[in-house]
Structure formats: C-alpha cells, structure tokens
Design an enzyme around this catalytic site. Structure first.
Site, PDB file in Angstrom:
ATOM      1  N   GLU A   1      -6.776   4.681   7.575  1.00 56.60           N
ATOM      2  CA  GLU A   1      -6.665   6.122   7.314  1.00 56.60           C
ATOM      3  C   GLU A   1      -7.923   6.662   6.644  1.00 56.60           C
ATOM      4  O   GLU A   1      -8.288   7.826   6.850  1.00 56.60           O
ATOM      5  CB  GLU A   1      -5.398   6.381   6.484  1.00 56.60           C
ATOM      6  CG  GLU A   1      -4.148   6.212   7.351  1.00 56.60           C
ATOM      7  CD  GLU A   1      -2.961   5.581   6.649  1.00 56.60           C
ATOM      8  OE1 GLU A   1      -2.878   5.627   5.419  1.00 56.60           O
ATOM      9  OE2 GLU A   1      -2.099   5.024   7.368  1.00 56.60           O
TER      10      GLU A   1
ATOM     11  N   GLY B   1       2.125   1.961  10.723  1.00 61.27           N
ATOM     12  CA  GLY B   1       3.112   3.027  10.563  1.00 61.27           C
ATOM     13  C   GLY B   1       3.826   3.406  11.845  1.00 61.27           C
ATOM     14  O   GLY B   1       4.560   4.382  11.883  1.00 61.27           O
TER      15      GLY B   1
ATOM     16  N   HIS C   1      -9.547   1.106   4.729  1.00 59.38           N
ATOM     17  CA  HIS C   1      -8.242   1.271   5.377  1.00 59.38           C
ATOM     18  C   HIS C   1      -8.401   2.198   6.587  1.00 59.38           C
ATOM     19  O   HIS C   1      -9.206   3.133   6.572  1.00 59.38           O
ATOM     20  CB  HIS C   1      -7.223   1.843   4.389  1.00 59.38           C
ATOM     21  CG  HIS C   1      -5.831   1.836   4.941  1.00 59.38           C
ATOM     22  ND1 HIS C   1      -5.360   2.847   5.739  1.00 59.38           N
ATOM     23  CD2 HIS C   1      -4.826   0.923   4.843  1.00 59.38           C
ATOM     24  CE1 HIS C   1      -4.109   2.559   6.105  1.00 59.38           C
ATOM     25  NE2 HIS C   1      -3.761   1.396   5.565  1.00 59.38           N
TER      26      HIS C   1
ATOM     27  N   GLY D   1       2.676  -1.317   4.286  1.00 57.97           N
ATOM     28  CA  GLY D   1       2.691   0.101   3.932  1.00 57.97           C
ATOM     29  C   GLY D   1       4.096   0.585   3.627  1.00 57.97           C
ATOM     30  O   GLY D   1       4.620   0.404   2.530  1.00 57.97           O
ATOM     31  N   GLY D   2       4.748   1.183   4.616  1.00 63.93           N
ATOM     32  CA  GLY D   2       6.041   1.826   4.414  1.00 63.93           C
ATOM     33  C   GLY D   2       7.082   0.953   3.730  1.00 63.93           C
ATOM     34  O   GLY D   2       7.836   1.427   2.876  1.00 63.93           O
TER      35      GLY D   2
ATOM     36  N   GLU E   1      -5.822  -5.211  10.305  1.00 61.39           N
ATOM     37  CA  GLU E   1      -4.809  -4.202  10.573  1.00 61.39           C
ATOM     38  C   GLU E   1      -5.112  -3.527  11.911  1.00 61.39           C
ATOM     39  O   GLU E   1      -6.021  -2.679  11.993  1.00 61.39           O
ATOM     40  CB  GLU E   1      -4.792  -3.149   9.464  1.00 61.39           C
ATOM     41  CG  GLU E   1      -4.396  -3.703   8.112  1.00 61.39           C
ATOM     42  CD  GLU E   1      -3.722  -2.647   7.247  1.00 61.39           C
ATOM     43  OE1 GLU E   1      -2.583  -2.869   6.850  1.00 61.39           O
ATOM     44  OE2 GLU E   1      -4.333  -1.600   6.998  1.00 61.39           O
TER      45      GLU E   1
ATOM     46  N   ASN F   1       0.866  -1.181   0.000  1.00 61.67           N
ATOM     47  CA  ASN F   1       0.000   0.000   0.000  1.00 61.67           C
ATOM     48  C   ASN F   1       0.900   1.227   0.000  1.00 61.67           C
ATOM     49  O   ASN F   1       1.527   1.531   1.009  1.00 61.67           O
ATOM     50  CB  ASN F   1      -0.904  -0.008   1.247  1.00 61.67           C
ATOM     51  CG  ASN F   1      -1.673   1.290   1.403  1.00 61.67           C
ATOM     52  OD1 ASN F   1      -1.820   2.053   0.447  1.00 61.67           O
ATOM     53  ND2 ASN F   1      -2.167   1.550   2.602  1.00 61.67           N
ATOM     54  N   TRP F   2       0.950   1.902  -1.146  1.00 56.42           N
ATOM     55  CA  TRP F   2       1.860   3.058  -1.264  1.00 56.42           C
ATOM     56  C   TRP F   2       1.304   4.307  -0.599  1.00 56.42           C
ATOM     57  O   TRP F   2       1.982   5.319  -0.553  1.00 56.42           O
ATOM     58  CB  TRP F   2       2.169   3.317  -2.747  1.00 56.42           C
ATOM     59  CG  TRP F   2       3.280   2.462  -3.265  1.00 56.42           C
ATOM     60  CD1 TRP F   2       3.781   1.327  -2.678  1.00 56.42           C
ATOM     61  CD2 TRP F   2       4.061   2.683  -4.445  1.00 56.42           C
ATOM     62  NE1 TRP F   2       4.814   0.823  -3.430  1.00 56.42           N
ATOM     63  CE2 TRP F   2       5.012   1.640  -4.531  1.00 56.42           C
ATOM     64  CE3 TRP F   2       4.042   3.641  -5.446  1.00 56.42           C
ATOM     65  CZ2 TRP F   2       5.936   1.539  -5.564  1.00 56.42           C
ATOM     66  CZ3 TRP F   2       4.966   3.542  -6.486  1.00 56.42           C
ATOM     67  CH2 TRP F   2       5.907   2.505  -6.544  1.00 56.42           C
ATOM     68  N   LYS F   3       0.062   4.269  -0.147  1.00 57.81           N
ATOM     69  CA  LYS F   3      -0.563   5.466   0.441  1.00 57.81           C
ATOM     70  C   LYS F   3      -0.375   6.655  -0.519  1.00 57.81           C
ATOM     71  O   LYS F   3      -0.423   6.457  -1.726  1.00 57.81           O
ATOM     72  CB  LYS F   3       0.016   5.749   1.835  1.00 57.81           C
ATOM     73  CG  LYS F   3       0.031   4.508   2.718  1.00 57.81           C
ATOM     74  CD  LYS F   3       0.325   4.826   4.139  1.00 57.81           C
ATOM     75  CE  LYS F   3       0.531   3.541   4.926  1.00 57.81           C
ATOM     76  NZ  LYS F   3       0.116   3.646   6.303  1.00 57.81           N
TER      77      LYS F   3
ATOM     78  N   SER G   1       3.140  -2.466  10.202  1.00 59.19           N
ATOM     79  CA  SER G   1       4.565  -2.514  10.537  1.00 59.19           C
ATOM     80  C   SER G   1       5.234  -3.830  10.141  1.00 59.19           C
ATOM     81  O   SER G   1       6.116  -4.319  10.849  1.00 59.19           O
ATOM     82  CB  SER G   1       4.765  -2.212  12.028  1.00 59.19           C
ATOM     83  OG  SER G   1       4.258  -0.927  12.330  1.00 59.19           O
TER      84      SER G   1
HETATM   85  C1  PEP Z   1      -0.844   0.070   5.791  1.00 62.36           C
HETATM   86  O1  PEP Z   1      -0.804   1.238   5.422  1.00 62.36           O
HETATM   87  O2  PEP Z   1      -1.772  -0.667   5.444  1.00 62.36           O
HETATM   88  C2  PEP Z   1       0.231  -0.426   6.645  1.00 62.36           C
HETATM   89  C3  PEP Z   1       0.177  -1.652   7.077  1.00 62.36           C
HETATM   90  O3  PEP Z   1       1.265   0.445   6.916  1.00 62.36           O
HETATM   91  P1  PEP Z   1       2.664   0.101   7.613  1.00 62.36           P
HETATM   92  O4  PEP Z   1       3.149  -1.209   7.039  1.00 62.36           O
HETATM   93  O5  PEP Z   1       3.548   1.233   7.270  1.00 62.36           O
HETATM   94  O6  PEP Z   1       2.406  -0.040   9.080  1.00 62.36           O
END
Ligand code: PEP
Length: 234
Positions: A87, A160, A85, A217-218, A154, A7-9, A196
């Site tokens: 966010e 994050g 999601h 994500g990141g 999640e 997920n590039w956000k 994470s």
């Molecule tokens: C996400 O945005 O779905 C996510 C899991 O982010 P991160 O891996 O950065 O915690």
C-alpha cells in the site's frame, strides 16, 4: 519457531491495542509475535509481543511536514518497522530505492526492518513474478546490512483479497528469495509470507519450505482471529 507479525494498517485504537496486548500476554507460544500499529499507538510491547511501525521516513529529520523518522519510532518503543508495504508502494510512490533508504534508517536506529516485496496482478499476468521478487530483494536491502532484517513476500494482488497463491507458487517464491539472500551473503534471514493469512490456512502456509512465518493484515485486528494463527504452529 516462527515469526507472526500483524499489520493493523489504518485501524484500531490505543484502548484496543492495550486490550490485545493483555489477551496475547497469556498465549502459550514460543513464536515471535509482532504487532505493527499506526504511529499514534506506538508504545513498548510486553514480554510476549513486540511493537512495530508500518512505515518510516527515508530522511533523518528536518522540514518534512507530516513525516515520522526512524529515531522517533524507536523513541516511542518500536522494535520493528514494515517498509515497502504494497500500500505504501501503491499510494505513496515507494520504490525499491526509497524502501532501501527507509530500511537503512530503521537499522541505523537499532530496529529491525520488515522489508516487503511482491508482484502486482499485472506483473503476475505478464510472467514477471520471479523477476519482480528478485529485483525487490536485491534493490530494497541496504548494502551494508550488519544486523538482522526480515523479508516479507506479499503477492500484492492477494493482499486483503481473500486470495492466496498455490502452495507451489509460495514455495517457488520463497526458494528464490532464500537463494537470492544467500547470494547476497544474508543466508538465514527470515522470510515471511503475507496476504490473506487466516487461522484456517496459517499452519499449512507455515509448513511450506523456506516460510519462516507470516505477515497478517485483516486477521490481526481481533484477538479471536489472531491468536489461532499464533498458536497454529508450535
Ligand atoms: C498486509 O496488509 O500485509 C496483509 C497481508 O493483509 P491481509 O492479511 O489482510 O491480506
């Protein structure tokens, strides 16, 4: 075989995506790899990587300035769409009800929704984790699902943040989700863990029972971080 979804956000560029698709094309894996990118970067994927969007309107078309429909996302080449999601729930006010409508739009346009559920820190501290997860699953899935869906657990407090629940907590959540899906007639639906995930913990997380893959994500933004996650499980 696992599902590894990035997920590039609100990050990246078309040039960067094209470069990553080249990098991933040669990765030796049988895992399903998905990259969910901003709308402006949507395109068809390649033999190794499918492209997904990160959200979609709950409406089919019309006077919803700034919104993007599921049909548009499919037309651009997406095969998957993240809905619900953390966010989008936090900043855009998505509820289980709107997430269900969005998932229905995704399914109606021949794509697979990745439906996110998970508890906030306040809900965790109030002992509501399991109740929030179960209601998220029951209320966010359209009732007439006839084609595949994916669920992503999640924990919202861990996204994050560099934090992860314990293996027992992840196992408990995924067992609850698997049992709930089974009661809903959706046994076998893949359930991803997200929050994470990185190269150093991906294999351990994906060895937990009922964890069918990860939503990243990141660590999905750079090939050097994402490829070790993809190859951490054969
Ligand atoms: C996400 O945005 O779905 C996510 C899991 O982010 P991160 O891996 O950065 O915690």
């Amino acid at each position: 075989m696992k599902i590894i979804a990035g997920n590039w956000k609100m990050n990246g560029s078309r040039t960067g995506l094209n470069a990553m698709l080249c990098d991933l094309e040669n990765v030796d894996t049988k895992n399903t790899v998905i990259l969910c990118v901003p709308y402006t970067m949507l395109r068809a994927g390649n033999a190794r990587v499918a492209i997904g969007a990160q959200d979609v309107s709950q409406h089919t078309h019309g006077a919803y300035t700034g919104s993007v429909s599921a049909q548009m996302v499919a037309d651009a080449g997406a095969k998957y769409v993240i809905v619900g999601h953390s966010e989008c729930r936090q900043y855009n006010g998505d509820t289980n009800s709107t997430v269900r409508q969005k998932a229905a739009q995704v399914l109606a346009n021949g794509m697979i929704p990745i439906i996110c559920v998970g508890e906030t820190m306040d809900e965790k501290q109030a002992g509501k984790t399991m109740a929030v997860i179960e209601s998220g699953v029951r209320e966010s899935i359209p009732s007439d699902v006839g084609t595949p869906i994916i669920i992503a657990y999640e924990p919202r407090w861990a996204i994050g943040a560099g934090l992860t629940p314990t293996a027992d907590e992840i196992a408990g959540a995924h067992t609850l989700i698997a049992n709930t899906l089974s009661e809903m007639g959706l046994a076998g639906t893949p359930v991803l863990y997200g929050a994470s995930v990185k190269g150093s913990n991906a294999a351990e997380i994906m060895s937990i029972p009922n964890v069918d893959g990860v939503l990243v994500g990141g660590a999905s933004l750079k090939s050097d971080d994402f490829i070790p996650i993809i190859t951490s499980v054969k």
